[in-house]
Write an enzyme that holds these catalytic residues in place. Sequence first.
Site, PDB file in Angstrom:
ATOM      1  NE  ARG A  63      25.080 -16.243  44.284  1.00  0.00           N
ATOM      2  CZ  ARG A  63      24.552 -15.044  44.321  1.00  0.00           C
ATOM      3  NH1 ARG A  63      24.324 -14.432  45.490  1.00  0.00           N
ATOM      4  NH2 ARG A  63      24.208 -14.387  43.229  1.00  0.00           N
ATOM      5  CG  ASP A 259      29.038 -12.743  37.147  1.00  0.00           C
ATOM      6  OD1 ASP A 259      27.827 -12.566  36.904  1.00  0.00           O
ATOM      7  OD2 ASP A 259      29.437 -13.265  38.201  1.00  0.00           O
TER       8      ASP A 259
HETATM    9  O1  MRU Z   1      26.517 -17.936  39.656  1.00  0.00           O
HETATM   10  P1  MRU Z   1      26.382 -16.771  40.581  1.00  0.00           P
HETATM   11  O2  MRU Z   1      25.249 -16.870  41.529  1.00  0.00           O
HETATM   12  O3  MRU Z   1      27.681 -16.432  41.267  1.00  0.00           O
HETATM   13  O4  MRU Z   1      26.047 -15.566  39.591  1.00  0.00           O
HETATM   14  C1  MRU Z   1      25.851 -14.292  40.114  1.00  0.00           C
HETATM   15  C2  MRU Z   1      25.485 -13.288  39.110  1.00  0.00           C
HETATM   16  O5  MRU Z   1      25.414 -13.542  37.936  1.00  0.00           O
HETATM   17  C3  MRU Z   1      25.299 -11.890  39.605  1.00  0.00           C
HETATM   18  O6  MRU Z   1      24.319 -11.224  38.871  1.00  0.00           O
HETATM   19  C4  MRU Z   1      26.624 -11.134  39.452  1.00  0.00           C
HETATM   20  O7  MRU Z   1      27.665 -11.862  40.032  1.00  0.00           O
HETATM   21  C5  MRU Z   1      26.562  -9.790  40.055  1.00  0.00           C
HETATM   22  S1  MRU Z   1      26.584  -9.865  41.811  1.00  0.00           S
HETATM   23  C6  MRU Z   1      26.572  -8.296  42.405  1.00  0.00           C
END
Ligand code: MRU
Length: 370
Positions: A63, A259
């Site tokens: 993730r 994201d």
């Molecule tokens: O749901 P996730 O764990 O994939 O969410 C991750 C995040 O929100 C991070 O802050 C984002 O992807 C940046 S990762 C460098």
Amino acid sequence: MSTVSQPSEQVELNSLDSMIKPLTLTSQGVSLLDQTMLPTEERYVTITTPEAMAHAIQTMMVRGAPAIGIAGAYGLVLSARQFLETGGTEVSLLANQLKAHSNLLNQTRPTAVNLSWAIGEMLATLVAIMATDSSITNCVELLTQKANQIHQEDIQACKTIGGYGAKLVPKGGVILTHCNAGALATGGYGTALGVVRSAYARDNTVQVFADETRPRLQGARLTTWELTQDHIPVTLVTDGMSATLMKRGMVDFVVVGADRIAANGDTANKIGTYTLALAAKAHQIPFYVAAPLSTIDRSLVSGDTIPIEERNTDEIAMINGEKISAEGIQYFNPGFDVTPADYITGIITEKGIARPGYEGSVMALFEKAL
Ligand code: MRU
């Protein structure tokens, strides 16, 4: 007015390299560090099919926006390998198979644009290969090279982001971060934690607070594990404590990952980020977003149209398999929120730092990347 600031001194890359390898392409498949098992177990699984990769992304074994982009690219390498191993010879059929697997991979997680970006890069590579070559072996080889390039460029981009960001952190400063935007969430260095890593390499008196990040606890489970692996001290707090820390003068600098960033600077990141940004503004604390250009979606004029993933409500209804709320109620569990650009002090990228007036300053960064 739009500005792009680039620290005048040379960016230092003597940053603290992470020992963490979230994903690696091998001759057997893709070796993934299963993030659902951390911090109790460090277990690697080998993913051998694009379907298994889609499942790994959906269930968050891997993730974080850049990491799922790289995982998507590797998923297409697995698809091409499968085509070769099952005796496929017709390049147009390979293209059809890759498109079908691209759709499957793209549907797994909608918010992080890095996934569709990396898949788009892979499909564009196939189109370029097809113009000159019809050998399946060469297609597999060139797609593998492209996926590895996406991975290596992400690590390099994160190190550069870390170098720019570290210079913004005051000496002995206290940094607050949210979720996990570290080596685990990227090719292996981190965006927000890349800034932390580089800041700590320059000045080992900086301190870090990690928000636990309800409901999936990426801060508690992943950020504390990652920083501990790399011997960077960290203090864990619950999400609700951040404003109090700020009010007490215990935070100097907030940095988070992203994201998807719209052309105007509005930024989607893990749910709870917006709350932090509001609190940071109220206490005049700088609030930075750290992300590679691959996280910026210039096709969206604002954050209003960023797709927000809604996740299984069991994530908030249960703790450790036990129901924690009354029967018969409703739940709402968006995985991400959008922080309006007005609350963001700067966006740290591998091409420099975009400042308010983001439409212009983000565009200028892309022009530098040409
Ligand atoms: O749901 P996730 O764990 O994939 O969410 C991750 C995040 O929100 C991070 O802050 C984002 O992807 C940046 S990762 C460098």
